[in-house]
Motif scaffolding. Structure first.
Motif, PDB file in Angstrom:
ATOM      1  N   LYS A 257     -17.664  -6.252  -1.030  1.00 40.18           N
ATOM      2  CA  LYS A 257     -18.262  -6.544  -2.325  1.00 40.18           C
ATOM      3  C   LYS A 257     -17.473  -5.788  -3.392  1.00 40.18           C
ATOM      4  O   LYS A 257     -17.309  -4.575  -3.294  1.00 40.18           O
ATOM      5  N   GLN A 258     -16.978  -6.527  -4.374  1.00 36.68           N
ATOM      6  CA  GLN A 258     -16.138  -5.941  -5.400  1.00 36.68           C
ATOM      7  C   GLN A 258     -16.800  -6.050  -6.776  1.00 36.68           C
ATOM      8  O   GLN A 258     -17.565  -6.981  -7.045  1.00 36.68           O
ATOM      9  N   PHE A 259     -16.501  -5.085  -7.636  1.00 31.40           N
ATOM     10  CA  PHE A 259     -16.980  -5.175  -9.000  1.00 31.40           C
ATOM     11  C   PHE A 259     -16.377  -6.407  -9.668  1.00 31.40           C
ATOM     12  O   PHE A 259     -15.236  -6.777  -9.385  1.00 31.40           O
ATOM     13  N   PRO A 260     -17.120  -7.040 -10.558  1.00 32.62           N
ATOM     14  CA  PRO A 260     -16.561  -8.207 -11.255  1.00 32.62           C
ATOM     15  C   PRO A 260     -15.431  -7.805 -12.192  1.00 32.62           C
ATOM     16  O   PRO A 260     -15.450  -6.723 -12.779  1.00 32.62           O
ATOM     17  N   LYS A 261     -14.456  -8.684 -12.303  1.00 30.18           N
ATOM     18  CA  LYS A 261     -13.364  -8.513 -13.265  1.00 30.18           C
ATOM     19  C   LYS A 261     -13.559  -9.415 -14.477  1.00 30.18           C
ATOM     20  O   LYS A 261     -12.832  -9.313 -15.464  1.00 30.18           O
ATOM     21  N   ALA A 262     -14.548 -10.293 -14.389  1.00 32.34           N
ATOM     22  CA  ALA A 262     -14.891 -11.175 -15.501  1.00 32.34           C
ATOM     23  C   ALA A 262     -16.389 -11.410 -15.478  1.00 32.34           C
ATOM     24  O   ALA A 262     -16.993 -11.509 -14.409  1.00 32.34           O
ATOM     25  N   ILE A 263     -16.993 -11.474 -16.656  1.00 33.55           N
ATOM     26  CA  ILE A 263     -18.431 -11.718 -16.765  1.00 33.55           C
ATOM     27  C   ILE A 263     -18.669 -12.877 -17.721  1.00 33.55           C
ATOM     28  O   ILE A 263     -18.154 -12.885 -18.845  1.00 33.55           O
ATOM     29  N   LEU A 264     -19.445 -13.857 -17.274  1.00 33.78           N
ATOM     30  CA  LEU A 264     -19.869 -14.964 -18.124  1.00 33.78           C
ATOM     31  C   LEU A 264     -21.132 -14.502 -18.837  1.00 33.78           C
ATOM     32  O   LEU A 264     -22.201 -14.413 -18.234  1.00 33.78           O
ATOM     33  N   VAL A 265     -21.018 -14.182 -20.125  1.00 35.12           N
ATOM     34  CA  VAL A 265     -22.110 -13.535 -20.858  1.00 35.12           C
ATOM     35  C   VAL A 265     -22.993 -14.529 -21.611  1.00 35.12           C
ATOM     36  O   VAL A 265     -24.005 -14.130 -22.194  1.00 35.12           O
ATOM     37  N   GLY A 266     -22.647 -15.761 -21.637  1.00 38.16           N
ATOM     38  CA  GLY A 266     -23.469 -16.741 -22.336  1.00 38.16           C
ATOM     39  C   GLY A 266     -22.804 -18.112 -22.261  1.00 38.16           C
ATOM     40  O   GLY A 266     -21.644 -18.214 -21.864  1.00 38.16           O
ATOM     41  N   MET A 267     -23.578 -19.112 -22.455  1.00 34.71           N
ATOM     42  CA  MET A 267     -24.714 -19.194 -23.346  1.00 34.71           C
ATOM     43  C   MET A 267     -25.892 -19.765 -22.574  1.00 34.71           C
ATOM     44  O   MET A 267     -25.710 -20.642 -21.745  1.00 34.71           O
ATOM     45  N   THR A 268     -27.092 -19.304 -22.855  1.00 35.91           N
ATOM     46  CA  THR A 268     -28.270 -19.904 -22.261  1.00 35.91           C
ATOM     47  C   THR A 268     -28.310 -21.387 -22.592  1.00 35.91           C
ATOM     48  O   THR A 268     -28.157 -21.778 -23.741  1.00 35.91           O
TER      49      THR A 268
ATOM     50  N   TYR B 278     -26.847 -11.821 -21.887  1.00 34.31           N
ATOM     51  CA  TYR B 278     -26.013 -10.744 -22.405  1.00 34.31           C
ATOM     52  C   TYR B 278     -25.495 -11.022 -23.814  1.00 34.31           C
ATOM     53  O   TYR B 278     -25.443 -10.132 -24.655  1.00 34.31           O
ATOM     54  N   PHE B 279     -25.080 -12.257 -24.077  1.00 40.64           N
ATOM     55  CA  PHE B 279     -24.396 -12.565 -25.328  1.00 40.64           C
ATOM     56  C   PHE B 279     -25.209 -12.166 -26.553  1.00 40.64           C
ATOM     57  O   PHE B 279     -24.680 -11.593 -27.502  1.00 40.64           O
ATOM     58  N   PHE B 280     -26.494 -12.450 -26.541  1.00 37.29           N
ATOM     59  CA  PHE B 280     -27.314 -12.215 -27.736  1.00 37.29           C
ATOM     60  C   PHE B 280     -28.192 -10.971 -27.648  1.00 37.29           C
ATOM     61  O   PHE B 280     -29.022 -10.725 -28.535  1.00 37.29           O
ATOM     62  N   THR B 281     -28.031 -10.167 -26.608  1.00 41.00           N
ATOM     63  CA  THR B 281     -28.848  -8.963 -26.465  1.00 41.00           C
ATOM     64  C   THR B 281     -28.101  -7.757 -27.040  1.00 41.00           C
ATOM     65  O   THR B 281     -26.992  -7.443 -26.595  1.00 41.00           O
ATOM     66  N   PRO B 282     -28.667  -7.066 -28.027  1.00 40.37           N
ATOM     67  CA  PRO B 282     -27.993  -5.914 -28.649  1.00 40.37           C
ATOM     68  C   PRO B 282     -27.648  -4.837 -27.629  1.00 40.37           C
ATOM     69  O   PRO B 282     -28.415  -4.543 -26.711  1.00 40.37           O
TER      70      PRO B 282
ATOM     71  N   VAL C 191     -30.774 -17.417 -30.726  1.00 39.59           N
ATOM     72  CA  VAL C 191     -29.774 -17.571 -29.673  1.00 39.59           C
ATOM     73  C   VAL C 191     -28.650 -18.497 -30.122  1.00 39.59           C
ATOM     74  O   VAL C 191     -27.484 -18.295 -29.782  1.00 39.59           O
ATOM     75  N   SER C 192     -28.978 -19.534 -30.901  1.00 44.26           N
ATOM     76  CA  SER C 192     -27.969 -20.492 -31.346  1.00 44.26           C
ATOM     77  C   SER C 192     -27.155 -20.006 -32.546  1.00 44.26           C
ATOM     78  O   SER C 192     -26.203 -20.674 -32.944  1.00 44.26           O
ATOM     79  N   ASN C 193     -27.520 -18.885 -33.108  1.00 40.07           N
ATOM     80  CA  ASN C 193     -26.775 -18.328 -34.249  1.00 40.07           C
ATOM     81  C   ASN C 193     -25.603 -17.505 -33.713  1.00 40.07           C
ATOM     82  O   ASN C 193     -25.616 -16.280 -33.725  1.00 40.07           O
ATOM     83  N   TYR C 194     -24.572 -18.178 -33.228  1.00 37.75           N
ATOM     84  CA  TYR C 194     -23.480 -17.538 -32.516  1.00 37.75           C
ATOM     85  C   TYR C 194     -22.794 -16.438 -33.312  1.00 37.75           C
ATOM     86  O   TYR C 194     -22.457 -15.385 -32.769  1.00 37.75           O
ATOM     87  N   GLN C 195     -22.554 -16.685 -34.581  1.00 37.82           N
ATOM     88  CA  GLN C 195     -21.827 -15.698 -35.390  1.00 37.82           C
ATOM     89  C   GLN C 195     -22.592 -14.385 -35.515  1.00 37.82           C
ATOM     90  O   GLN C 195     -21.998 -13.313 -35.656  1.00 37.82           O
ATOM     91  N   ARG C 196     -23.899 -14.452 -35.400  1.00 34.86           N
ATOM     92  CA  ARG C 196     -24.728 -13.249 -35.486  1.00 34.86           C
ATOM     93  C   ARG C 196     -24.442 -12.296 -34.325  1.00 34.86           C
ATOM     94  O   ARG C 196     -24.523 -11.079 -34.481  1.00 34.86           O
TER      95      ARG C 196
ATOM     96  N   ALA D  54     -20.344  -8.175 -32.115  1.00 34.46           N
ATOM     97  CA  ALA D  54     -20.429  -7.085 -31.140  1.00 34.46           C
ATOM     98  C   ALA D  54     -19.358  -7.217 -30.070  1.00 34.46           C
ATOM     99  O   ALA D  54     -18.784  -6.218 -29.617  1.00 34.46           O
ATOM    100  N   TRP D  55     -19.070  -8.440 -29.665  1.00 31.42           N
ATOM    101  CA  TRP D  55     -18.077  -8.657 -28.613  1.00 31.42           C
ATOM    102  C   TRP D  55     -16.662  -8.451 -29.139  1.00 31.42           C
ATOM    103  O   TRP D  55     -15.815  -7.881 -28.448  1.00 31.42           O
ATOM    104  N   ILE D  56     -16.430  -8.884 -30.367  1.00 23.49           N
ATOM    105  CA  ILE D  56     -15.110  -8.681 -30.970  1.00 23.49           C
ATOM    106  C   ILE D  56     -14.869  -7.202 -31.246  1.00 23.49           C
ATOM    107  O   ILE D  56     -13.740  -6.712 -31.139  1.00 23.49           O
ATOM    108  N   ASP D  57     -15.927  -6.478 -31.583  1.00 25.22           N
ATOM    109  CA  ASP D  57     -15.790  -5.038 -31.850  1.00 25.22           C
ATOM    110  C   ASP D  57     -15.493  -4.247 -30.582  1.00 25.22           C
ATOM    111  O   ASP D  57     -14.907  -3.161 -30.645  1.00 25.22           O
ATOM    112  N   ASN D  58     -15.906  -4.749 -29.444  1.00 24.74           N
ATOM    113  CA  ASN D  58     -15.773  -3.994 -28.197  1.00 24.74           C
ATOM    114  C   ASN D  58     -14.649  -4.469 -27.282  1.00 24.74           C
ATOM    115  O   ASN D  58     -14.238  -3.731 -26.384  1.00 24.74           O
ATOM    116  N   PHE D  59     -14.165  -5.690 -27.504  1.00 25.76           N
ATOM    117  CA  PHE D  59     -13.100  -6.228 -26.665  1.00 25.76           C
ATOM    118  C   PHE D  59     -12.054  -6.916 -27.533  1.00 25.76           C
ATOM    119  O   PHE D  59     -12.381  -7.489 -28.569  1.00 25.76           O
TER     120      PHE D  59
END
Length: 259
Positions: free
Chosen positions: A62-73, A133-137, A204-209, A213-218
């Protein structure tokens, strides 16, 4: 959901939170196996080279993920993960429920999270999914702390279509969330029926909102936006982009899918 079918297995259906907790604990306890298979290798003898088949042990871990699908619901992520399991170099965690580690189980050690992953070979890339994950602060920061090199996958869908799909799911699976409200009533407020910015469906549909956070961290090189509409029409196109993004050989072709 893609209108195409790629020879696929059924995934678990969503159930109660208690069932989800129990199922995760069962996954953590699963151990990986080793198998012996024929292995072709070249050997030299008296300045000549011959190929012979020998038995070699291949072990999974079992390996740690190297990629995470964070959205969208309600963006088509279940179909995407289901298709990815066919790729020989990818090991997606396609079963339900999602791990929800960084927003519900973060107090547990990283090893617990790793043990939620599927068994895989050393040359495979593990991919995890949690669409909340995508929309959770705070989630982007937690994932960056966990692994600054993580690759982030975001599958987007036309915002109103996505909201409508979630509304239909709520009406079918969890009526208590939406009651007898119509879709219009669920996303508007006041006499003038203005868009309700506090509606869960709209948030949830307000993507730009949430994207900041994702651009600031990655870095942008670590983020792949998957076009949900094109995935429905031309799944191989989006899957090829994902393969290139992860740095694995292309496996999917248009012929891989049938209507």
């Amino acid at each position: 959901m893609s209108k195409f079918t790629f020879i696929r297995a059924q995934t678990e259906s969503g159930r109660s939170t208690k069932w989800g907790d129990n199922f995760r604990e069962q996954q953590v306890k699963i151990t990986c196996n080793c198998t012996k298979r024929a292995f072709s290798e070249t050997k030299s003898a008296n300045d000549s080279y011959t190929k012979q088949n020998t038995m070699k042990t291949f072990c999974m871990t079992k390996q740690f993920p190297k990629a995470i699908l964070v959205g969208m619901t309600k963006g088509g992520t279940t179909a995407l993960m289901d298709f990815l399991k066919a790729h020989p170099l990818l090991s997606p965690r396609y079963i339900r429920p999602d791990t929800r580690y960084f927003n519900h189980y973060y107090e547990k050690p990283y090893d617990w999270y790793r043990n939620l992953m599927p068994c895989s070979y050393h040359n495979q890339i593990t991919i995890s999914k949690s669409t909340e994950y995508f929309f959770t602060p705070g989630i982007a920061e937690k994932i960056r702390k966990f692994d600054p090199s993580m690759k982030i996958l975001i599958m987007v869908r036309e915002p109103i279509d996505r909201a409508m799909s979630q509304y239909v799911m709520w009406k079918h699976q969890a009526k208590f969330r939406i009651g007898n409200a119509s879709f219009e009533e669920a996303v508007t407020t006041g006499r003038n029926k203005e868009i309700d910015k506090d509606s869960r469906l709209i948030i949830v549909s307000n993507y730009q909102r949430h994207m900041k956070a994702w651009i600031d961290n990655f870095s942008l090189k670590q983020i792949l936006i998957i076009d949900g509409l094109n995935f429905v029409k031309n799944p191989a196109d989006e899957l090829n982009k994902l393969e290139d993004f992860l740095g694995v050989d292309r496996y999917f072709t248009p012929d891989s899918f049938v209507l």
